[in-house]
Design an enzyme around this catalytic site. Structure first.
Site, PDB file in Angstrom:
ATOM      1  N   GLU A  74       0.812  -1.216   0.000  1.00  0.00           N
ATOM      2  CA  GLU A  74       0.000   0.000   0.000  1.00  0.00           C
ATOM      3  C   GLU A  74       0.848   1.271   0.000  1.00  0.00           C
ATOM      4  O   GLU A  74       0.481   2.265  -0.640  1.00  0.00           O
ATOM      5  CB  GLU A  74      -0.904  -0.013   1.246  1.00  0.00           C
ATOM      6  CG  GLU A  74      -2.031   0.989   1.198  1.00  0.00           C
ATOM      7  CD  GLU A  74      -2.977   0.796   2.379  1.00  0.00           C
ATOM      8  OE1 GLU A  74      -3.430   1.809   2.914  1.00  0.00           O
ATOM      9  OE2 GLU A  74      -3.245  -0.358   2.757  1.00  0.00           O
ATOM     10  N   ASP A  75       1.993   1.256   0.697  1.00  0.00           N
ATOM     11  CA  ASP A  75       2.746   2.488   0.919  1.00  0.00           C
ATOM     12  C   ASP A  75       4.110   2.550   0.243  1.00  0.00           C
ATOM     13  O   ASP A  75       4.842   3.528   0.412  1.00  0.00           O
ATOM     14  CB  ASP A  75       2.943   2.711   2.429  1.00  0.00           C
ATOM     15  CG  ASP A  75       1.620   2.971   3.133  1.00  0.00           C
ATOM     16  OD1 ASP A  75       0.676   3.403   2.462  1.00  0.00           O
ATOM     17  OD2 ASP A  75       1.542   2.733   4.356  1.00  0.00           O
TER      18      ASP A  75
END
Length: 744
Positions: free
Chosen positions: A98-99
């Protein structure tokens, strides 16, 4: 931005050392795991740590600490429940997809299918995969729930992730604090509850309460702390007495004392309009013994020593809650008139009550979470199954919230089968819990041998017999009565099908009538041309176009102007503006005067709107529009109780938004429950004066049902939701005020 790995087969030795602070945190985690299972090979865990630390790189959290501190703390929380190695690896890796620039396929190649599956289940959908925030949120929840049915480690990692985020929420901006805290209270705490994880649920609720109601939380904390010395003295005295009595009876047990959680106290005070001194279970004793037989024996000892409070005895051992919680509950009047609650359970019941499904989690390589306790996640499988057909995000989210956190009642069929339903469920809910066909054909019900109305609220122990009639179909009115999502979805499906059939018929007739009036022949256009026009409006079939016409989404004239060139019919005389099909229903005028537009349909300014009287939404509140036949668009608050019953048809929904509101005020009715004493009304009117809020109506009187209390019914003018929240918050802080409610 962290660097990307090019070699997916890299080992931990190829990653550079993490910063010293991060290394120290990881070594602490490693030490805790070694204390639990000294023989465990921790190389896979270190590999995940090196991988995550490398890719998160120099990222930091809002607090300024290294980002890797968060996944390490998530792994530490999971260590407390003895999570297996793939689960712990996921904790360290859960944010890399996600990051950072890492793809899920790289996780799969480096760490295997198990870890990749859990990481994927925990990862939220990207912003590109949904149209708006609500859809993105709904689809992320749906994805997470589906992943949970395959591997429960998904939700265990997600709960640990949310718990640590809540512990550090103070570092985020206020608007994010409120959004995350509300999501925690509405989704994650209820999931923990349904999985029986009482300890996690309690901490999540108290943390969310602190951010959502900071003033109420601080006030209640001060009030509890001011009485702590008195509370602890009573608790110690009662605990000693219980230990002595149990010992005399030869019942082996340990006795624990506690004070009720803040959020639980607040909920009860608000629900029952009472003060702290009227909370029966503010004090609680927990008796943990060795057998079910001794649980009942201990209950007898308690009732012999102190007077039980009628209606407060609950046997969750004989009839466990759906999350498998088992315990005996009773409330008694103790020494000095102090009421307190007693919970009695075995050691195994206690483990399940505190940790739920995590209590069954025994470390074993390759262990699959879903096989731990099939009964405990049966509700989840059912929930996912019922919601497969629900595409509207609002429907999915509201139904999810209803399903996650019910207070239950246990009823029986005439043959003795137990049916567990939410509190205040009706015979209709009972009928649909048995079978969809029974629900559809339900025309009446007998409870304990007597005929009752279909809106009757079922109670614990009721024996329910459903009366059916062949060919009977559910009524639209049932949507405002039922409490279970299963019943609501089944009723919606039937009504939606009937409404759609009617709308198709009406739409086809309207189009044909308008074509005759304009002198347009359908024979020249043909089915192909109608399909082309339908596609231009975003519909795959002509029936969908007819349905939209029948619902009033646009007019037949607009269709005909797209279907036939202007020169070939009377439509050629229509103004150019009329030939452009708006995406919204036509209407005569905007919601308010042009100088003070308050509401509008997104992307259009010429639509008739009105605020629904049932919920009277205020600027700043989340709203939704509902197309009504001949009346324009009714605008409801998304929290309105009528939204569930009205919004069964997604085709009649429309996106609306608040526009400008220069000097506009809105009347809001409030009920204030207070002590019946001089000076209270003066305090409340002073608060309204400070906020420059005008009082349109005010009535005050004693609450005869509760001696010593009064009810003030007032209608005041406010500018928006924020001003109303300030007024309500200030009133709740006023001396003697028990609760403030907005009346919808």
């Amino acid at each position: 931005m962290p660097k990307q790995s090019s070699a997916v087969q890299a080992t931990q030795t190829e990653y550079p050392p993490a910063p010293p602070a991060v290394e120290a945190l990881y070594r602490e985690l490693e030490s805790e795991i070694r204390r639990q299972r000294p023989e465990e090979d921790l190389d896979p865990l270190e590999k995940a740590f090196r991988f995550a630390a490398y890719h998160h790189g120099s990222q930091t959290r809002r607090s300024g600490e290294p980002y890797m501190a968060h996944p390490i703390e998530v792994a530490r929380i999971l260590t407390e429940i003895n999570m297996d190695m793939p689960g712990l690896q996921t904790a360290l890796l859960h944010d890399v997809v996600e990051d950072t620039g890492v793809k899920l396929e790289e996780i799969r190649k480096v760490f295997g299918d198990q870890v990749a599956l859990i990481v994927d289940g925990v990862t939220k959908l990207s912003k590109l995969e949904a149209y708006n925030a609500e859809e993105r949120q709904a689809e992320s929840y749906r994805k997470m729930l589906l992943a949970m049915t395959t591997d429960l480690r998904v939700i265990l990692v997600k709960l640990a992730d949310r718990l640590h985020n809540m512990r550090t929420l103070q570092n985020l901006p206020p608007e994010k604090q409120e959004r995350i805290a509300r999501e925690t209270l509405e989704i994650y705490a209820p999931i923990a509850h349904r999985l029986g994880m009482g300890k996690v649920r309690g901490e999540l609720e108290d943390l969310a309460f602190r951010f959502l109601e900071p003033e109420a939380s601080a006030d209640l904390m001060r009030e509890v702390e001011s009485r702590r010395h008195e509370i602890e003295a009573v608790l110690t005295q009662v605990q000693r007495t219980v230990e002595e009595k149990l010992k005399q009876e030869g019942i082996p047990a340990r006795v624990e004392g506690r004070v009720k959680r803040l959020y639980s106290i607040y909920q009860k005070m608000k629900r029952q309009k009472i003060g702290l001194d009227q909370i029966y279970d503010l004090l609680a004793l927990r008796i943990i013994t060795d057998s079910v037989l001794n649980c009942y024996a201990a209950l007898g000892v308690i009732h012999k020593e102190w007077t039980p409070i009628p209606g407060r005895i609950k046997d969750f051992i004989a009839i466990p809650r759906p999350n498998l919680y088992r315990s005996l509950h009773t409330s008694v009047i103790g020494p000095g008139g102090h009421a307190f609650e007693v919970q009695i359970r075995t050691e195994e019941m206690h483990r399940i009550a505190e940790e739920g499904i995590a209590a069954h989690w025994k470390y074993k390589e390759g262990h699959k979470g879903a096989g731990v306790d099939e009964q405990r996640i049966a509700w989840l499988r059912q929930l996912v199954e019922w919601q497969q057909e629900m595409r509207a995000p609002g429907d999915f989210l509201s139904t999810l919230k209803l399903d996650l956190y019910p207070e239950e009642v246990c009823c029986f069929t005439p043959r003795g089968k137990v049916i567990v339903l939410p509190k205040d469920a009706t015979p209709i809910d009972f009928a649909y819990a048995i079978h969809s066909d029974v629900g559809h054909a339900c025309v009446g019900a007998k409870v304990n041998g007597r005929i009752v109305p279909l809106r009757y609220a079922l109670r614990n122990g009721d024996v329910v017999e459903i009366l059916t009639q062949s060919g009977h179909m559910p009524s639209k009115d049932w949507l405002s009565i039922v409490k279970t999502s299963r019943a609501r979805n089944k009723i919606k499906h039937v009504i939606n099908a009937a409404e759609r059939a009617r709308a198709i018929e009406i739409g086809a007739k309207l189009l044909e009538k308008e074509a005759r009036r304009m002198g347009v022949s359908f024979g020249r256009a043909g089915k192909t041309e109608l399909e082309r026009v339908a596609a231009e409006y975003g519909y795959s079939k002509i029936e969908d176009l007819h349905a939209a016409l029948g619902y009033g989404r646009f007019s037949p004239r607009q269709i005909l102007q797209k279907l036939v060139p202007p020169a070939e019919g009377a439509a050629s005389h229509a103004p150019e503006a009329a030939r452009t099909p708006p995406a919204t229903p036509p209407a005569a005028a905007p919601a308010e005067s042009p100088e003070g537009v308050v509401l509008k349909v997104k992307g259009a300014d010429d639509v008739l709107l009105y605020r629904a009287k049932c919920c009277n939404p205020l600027p700043g509140e989340a709203i939704v529009g509902y197309i009504t036949r001949g009346k324009g668009v009714a605008v409801h608050s998304t929290n309105c109780t009528n939204v569930q019953s009205l919004m069964y048809d997604a085709e009649r929904r429309i996106e609306v938004e608040w526009a400008r509101s220069p000097g506009e005020t809105f009347a809001v009715r409030m009920l204030v429950h207070t002590d019946d004493r001089p000076g209270v009304l003066n305090q409340l009117t002073g608060i309204l004066a400070e906020e420059q809020s005008n009082i349109k109506n005010l009535e005050a009187g004693s609450d005869h049902a509760r001696g010593g209390l009064a009810v003030i019914d007032m209608t005041v003018e406010v500018k928006d939701k924020k001003q109303l929240e300030r007024i309500v918050s200030a009133m709740r802080r006023a001396s003697g005020v028990r609760d403030v409610q907005r009346v919808l």
